[in-house]
Design a protein around this motif. Structure first.
Motif, PDB file in Angstrom:
ATOM      1  N   VAL A  20      -6.465  -0.521   6.797  1.00 15.15           N
ATOM      2  CA  VAL A  20      -5.529   0.590   6.931  1.00 15.15           C
ATOM      3  C   VAL A  20      -5.410   0.976   8.395  1.00 15.15           C
ATOM      4  N   GLY A  21      -4.189   0.975   8.909  1.00 14.15           N
ATOM      5  CA  GLY A  21      -3.977   1.316  10.312  1.00 14.15           C
ATOM      6  C   GLY A  21      -3.152   2.574  10.421  1.00 14.15           C
ATOM      7  N   ALA A  22      -3.587   3.474  11.248  1.00 11.57           N
ATOM      8  CA  ALA A  22      -2.836   4.707  11.444  1.00 11.57           C
ATOM      9  C   ALA A  22      -1.692   4.466  12.405  1.00 11.57           C
ATOM     10  N   GLY A  23      -0.765   5.393  12.479  1.00 10.00           N
ATOM     11  CA  GLY A  23       0.278   5.333  13.474  1.00 10.00           C
ATOM     12  C   GLY A  23       1.487   4.567  12.975  1.00 10.00           C
ATOM     13  N   LEU A  24       2.057   3.750  13.882  1.00 15.91           N
ATOM     14  CA  LEU A  24       3.333   3.115  13.601  1.00 15.91           C
ATOM     15  C   LEU A  24       3.289   2.153  12.426  1.00 15.91           C
ATOM     16  N   GLY A  25       2.128   1.517  12.197  1.00 15.34           N
ATOM     17  CA  GLY A  25       2.072   0.475  11.179  1.00 15.34           C
ATOM     18  C   GLY A  25       1.857   0.993   9.777  1.00 15.34           C
ATOM     19  N   GLY A  26       1.264   2.165   9.624  1.00 14.52           N
ATOM     20  CA  GLY A  26       0.920   2.616   8.292  1.00 14.52           C
ATOM     21  C   GLY A  26      -0.155   1.734   7.715  1.00 14.52           C
ATOM     22  N   ALA A  27      -0.111   1.466   6.408  1.00 12.90           N
ATOM     23  CA  ALA A  27      -1.085   0.569   5.786  1.00 12.90           C
ATOM     24  C   ALA A  27      -0.833  -0.840   6.274  1.00 12.90           C
ATOM     25  N   ALA A  77     -19.409  -7.978  27.895  1.00  9.48           N
ATOM     26  CA  ALA A  77     -19.902  -6.603  27.979  1.00  9.48           C
ATOM     27  C   ALA A  77     -18.780  -5.605  28.216  1.00  9.48           C
ATOM     28  N   LEU A  78     -17.655  -6.087  28.781  1.00 11.11           N
ATOM     29  CA  LEU A  78     -16.557  -5.186  29.107  1.00 11.11           C
ATOM     30  C   LEU A  78     -15.505  -5.129  28.012  1.00 11.11           C
ATOM     31  N   ARG A  79     -15.672  -5.927  26.959  1.00  6.52           N
ATOM     32  CA  ARG A  79     -14.658  -5.979  25.931  1.00  6.52           C
ATOM     33  C   ARG A  79     -14.762  -4.817  24.965  1.00  6.52           C
ATOM     34  N   SER A  80     -13.597  -4.373  24.514  1.00  5.71           N
ATOM     35  CA  SER A  80     -13.557  -3.357  23.479  1.00  5.71           C
ATOM     36  C   SER A  80     -13.780  -4.012  22.128  1.00  5.71           C
ATOM     37  N   GLN A  81     -14.265  -3.253  21.169  1.00  2.56           N
ATOM     38  CA  GLN A  81     -14.500  -3.815  19.841  1.00  2.56           C
ATOM     39  C   GLN A  81     -13.197  -4.033  19.092  1.00  2.56           C
ATOM     40  N   LYS A  82     -12.240  -3.126  19.259  1.00  2.52           N
ATOM     41  CA  LYS A  82     -10.960  -3.235  18.569  1.00  2.52           C
ATOM     42  C   LYS A  82      -9.818  -2.916  19.530  1.00  2.52           C
ATOM     43  N   PRO A  83      -9.607  -3.740  20.544  1.00  2.00           N
ATOM     44  CA  PRO A  83      -8.523  -3.449  21.492  1.00  2.00           C
ATOM     45  C   PRO A  83      -7.157  -3.718  20.884  1.00  2.00           C
ATOM     46  N   ALA A  84      -6.229  -2.821  21.132  1.00  2.00           N
ATOM     47  CA  ALA A  84      -4.863  -2.977  20.630  1.00  2.00           C
ATOM     48  C   ALA A  84      -3.975  -1.959  21.327  1.00  2.00           C
ATOM     49  N   PRO A  85      -2.676  -2.202  21.377  1.00  2.00           N
ATOM     50  CA  PRO A  85      -1.754  -1.206  21.915  1.00  2.00           C
ATOM     51  C   PRO A  85      -1.833   0.093  21.116  1.00  2.00           C
ATOM     52  N   LYS A  86      -1.651   1.193  21.787  1.00  2.00           N
ATOM     53  CA  LYS A  86      -1.742   2.499  21.138  1.00  2.00           C
ATOM     54  C   LYS A  86      -0.744   2.609  19.998  1.00  2.00           C
ATOM     55  N   GLY A  87      -1.247   3.047  18.829  1.00  2.00           N
ATOM     56  CA  GLY A  87      -0.396   3.254  17.670  1.00  2.00           C
ATOM     57  C   GLY A  87      -0.277   2.061  16.747  1.00  2.00           C
ATOM     58  N   LEU A 114       6.818  -3.051  14.181  1.00  2.00           N
ATOM     59  CA  LEU A 114       5.465  -2.842  14.700  1.00  2.00           C
ATOM     60  C   LEU A 114       4.425  -2.717  13.580  1.00  2.00           C
ATOM     61  N   LYS A 115       4.778  -3.188  12.389  1.00  2.00           N
ATOM     62  CA  LYS A 115       3.828  -3.238  11.286  1.00  2.00           C
ATOM     63  C   LYS A 115       3.217  -4.632  11.196  1.00  2.00           C
ATOM     64  N   VAL A 116       2.065  -4.717  10.537  1.00  2.00           N
ATOM     65  CA  VAL A 116       1.400  -5.997  10.366  1.00  2.00           C
ATOM     66  C   VAL A 116       2.005  -6.735   9.182  1.00  2.00           C
ATOM     67  N   VAL A 117       2.248  -8.026   9.362  1.00  2.00           N
ATOM     68  CA  VAL A 117       2.824  -8.858   8.306  1.00  2.00           C
ATOM     69  C   VAL A 117       1.769  -9.130   7.236  1.00  2.00           C
ATOM     70  N   ASP A 118       2.114  -8.913   5.988  1.00  2.00           N
ATOM     71  CA  ASP A 118       1.247  -9.243   4.858  1.00  2.00           C
ATOM     72  C   ASP A 118       1.542 -10.683   4.470  1.00  2.00           C
ATOM     73  N   GLN A 119       0.602 -11.583   4.746  1.00  2.00           N
ATOM     74  CA  GLN A 119       0.864 -12.990   4.493  1.00  2.00           C
ATOM     75  C   GLN A 119       1.066 -13.294   3.012  1.00  2.00           C
ATOM     76  N   THR A 120       0.588 -12.440   2.123  1.00  2.00           N
ATOM     77  CA  THR A 120       0.757 -12.701   0.697  1.00  2.00           C
ATOM     78  C   THR A 120       2.212 -12.523   0.249  1.00  2.00           C
ATOM     79  N   THR A 121       3.056 -11.954   1.118  1.00  2.00           N
ATOM     80  CA  THR A 121       4.477 -11.839   0.794  1.00  2.00           C
ATOM     81  C   THR A 121       5.233 -13.120   1.154  1.00  2.00           C
ATOM     82  N   LEU A 122       4.590 -14.022   1.891  1.00  2.00           N
ATOM     83  CA  LEU A 122       5.221 -15.274   2.273  1.00  2.00           C
ATOM     84  C   LEU A 122       5.167 -16.253   1.100  1.00  2.00           C
ATOM     85  N   PRO A 123       6.113 -17.186   1.002  1.00  2.00           N
ATOM     86  CA  PRO A 123       6.090 -18.140  -0.107  1.00  2.00           C
ATOM     87  C   PRO A 123       4.797 -18.956  -0.113  1.00  2.00           C
TER      88      PRO A 123
END
Length: 383
Positions: free
Chosen positions: A16-23, A60-70, A354-363
């Motif tokens: 579940v992602g908050a912001g622009l993507g929703g679930a 050591a400098l990497r974020s655990q979950k880096p991503a664009p805001k939102g 800007l939502k994540v593609v659900d691969q289960t919707t693909l043929p």
């Protein structure tokens, strides 16, 4: 660390992602008996593992979950690759649509070790374009695409597309020789260094190899449907090399796919000739994935032992898949690779929503003119 390619490990479910993507749904390059939201595929590793631990960003400098805001933020793997493809617009265009520019701005926020492009970085392949217009296209590419990546110190691997420098021949001569000279001139300029650890750059940017983060990459000139015998000799020699065999993973990239996936691109010339021979060659040397563009439609698949990432378009002209009724979309894919759990996971974003593609919707599969390919999270019995 030897693992069977078809041994699979499942984890997770909905993300579940908050912001622009929703679930949001996170995908992977694994194959399962039943579709699930998040899967992981163990890597196939050679007996000897290379000692090279080069990386472009200290762990050591990497974020655990880096991503664009939102945007939904996937957990970072030991190696992160972002895949883009088909950036161009109309013939001769020196500018790019907003989705492309936004994606380039997003890239540093994902903190990738490497950005891969499936080709068609500019909009050539038109004999009516002047030399000045061809040069201007590459200046536009540098301004909007390459320079921002250099500023962010990102490594950029790519393959040449038909609109970049088509290898089409007529009477033994290149039909678009000016395009090929222009793409070579641009990439041979030291100012345009893509920040890669080259292994063989003797025919760069058309056919070359490099290694990043213990992964061996081979880029071949698939700007036309024919991979020449000379190229294949080079491919086999490269994949048989010690550096390739001792890498933890091998990935090949070319513009045209092995099998058609998009409507309007299922005709001859839009996918590689003799796909089964090419796939057998890549499988022989344990290539994990072949990344391609050109079809302007996102479809993660496999055939035999080879993973097939048909990267979606980022620029103009998204297309529908050969199967199903999904609306066409522009996409960008984030790949996370874990050496500790031997998983390869991707997260693909629709750049229009800007939502994540659900691969289960693909043929579940696509019947290309030259063979069926299966969605890569669905396991089927193969010999």
């Amino acid at each position: 660390m030897a693992l069977k390619r078809r041994q699979l490990l499942m984890f997770g479910g909905l993300a579940v992602g908050a912001g622009l993507g929703g679930a949001a749904l996170s995908g992977s390059w694994g194959r399962q008996n039943a579709p699930i939201a998040t899967t992981a595929s163990p890597l196939q590793s050679p007996t000897a593992i290379a000692k090279n631990t080069s990386t472009n960003s200290p762990t050591a400098l990497r974020s655990q979950k880096p991503a664009p805001k939102g945007l939904f933020a996937p957990t970072r793997g030991d190696v992160r690759i972002v895949v883009i493809s088909d950036l161009n617009s109309a013939y001769g265009s020196t500018d790019y649509i907003d989705q492309v520019k936004q994606a380039i701005k997003f890239l540093p926020d994902w903190e990738p070790d490497l950005v891969l492009c499936g080709g068609d970085m500019v909009a050539g392949q038109d004999t009516d374009l002047s030399d000045a217009e061809i040069k201007a296209m590459w200046q536009g590419f540098d301004k909007h695409i390459a320079a921002p990546m250099r500023k962010a110190k990102l490594s950029f691997g790519f393959t040449i597309g038909n609109h970049d420098g088509s290898g089409s021949l007529y009477n033994g001569k290149y039909t678009f020789d000016r395009d090929r000279k222009a793409v070579s001139t641009y990439w041979q300029d030291p100012k345009h260094d893509p920040n890669l650890n080259f292994i063989d750059r003797s025919n760069f940017p058309f056919n070359y190899t490099f290694q990043q983060n213990d992964i061996f990459f081979l880029a071949w000139d698939a700007s036309t449907a024919t991979i020449s015998d000379q190229q294949l000799q080079w491919v086999e020699k490269s994949l048989a090399s010690e550096v390739a065999k001792n890498s933890k993973l091998r990935i090949a990239i070319g513009h045209l796919p092995l099998y058609a996936v998009a409507r309007g691109r299922e005709t001859g010339g839009n996918y590689l000739n003799d796909a089964e021979r090419l796939r057998t060659l890549l499988e022989k040397y344990n290539v994990h994935t072949y990344v391609s563009g050109h079809h302007h439609a996102y479809y993660p698949a496999y055939k035999g032992k080879l993973e097939l990432l048909n990267a979606g378009v980022l620029g103009d002209g998204p297309r529908r898949l050969l199967s199903g009724d999904l609306a066409p979309s522009r996409t960008i894919t984030v790949i996370d690779i874990s050496w500790t759990t031997n998983d390869v996971i991707y997260t693909t974003y629709d750049m229009d929503t800007l939502k994540v593609v659900d691969q289960t919707t693909l043929p579940p599969y696509i019947d290309a003119p030259n063979g069926r390919i299966n969605r890569r999270d669905l396991k089927v019995n193969v010999s």
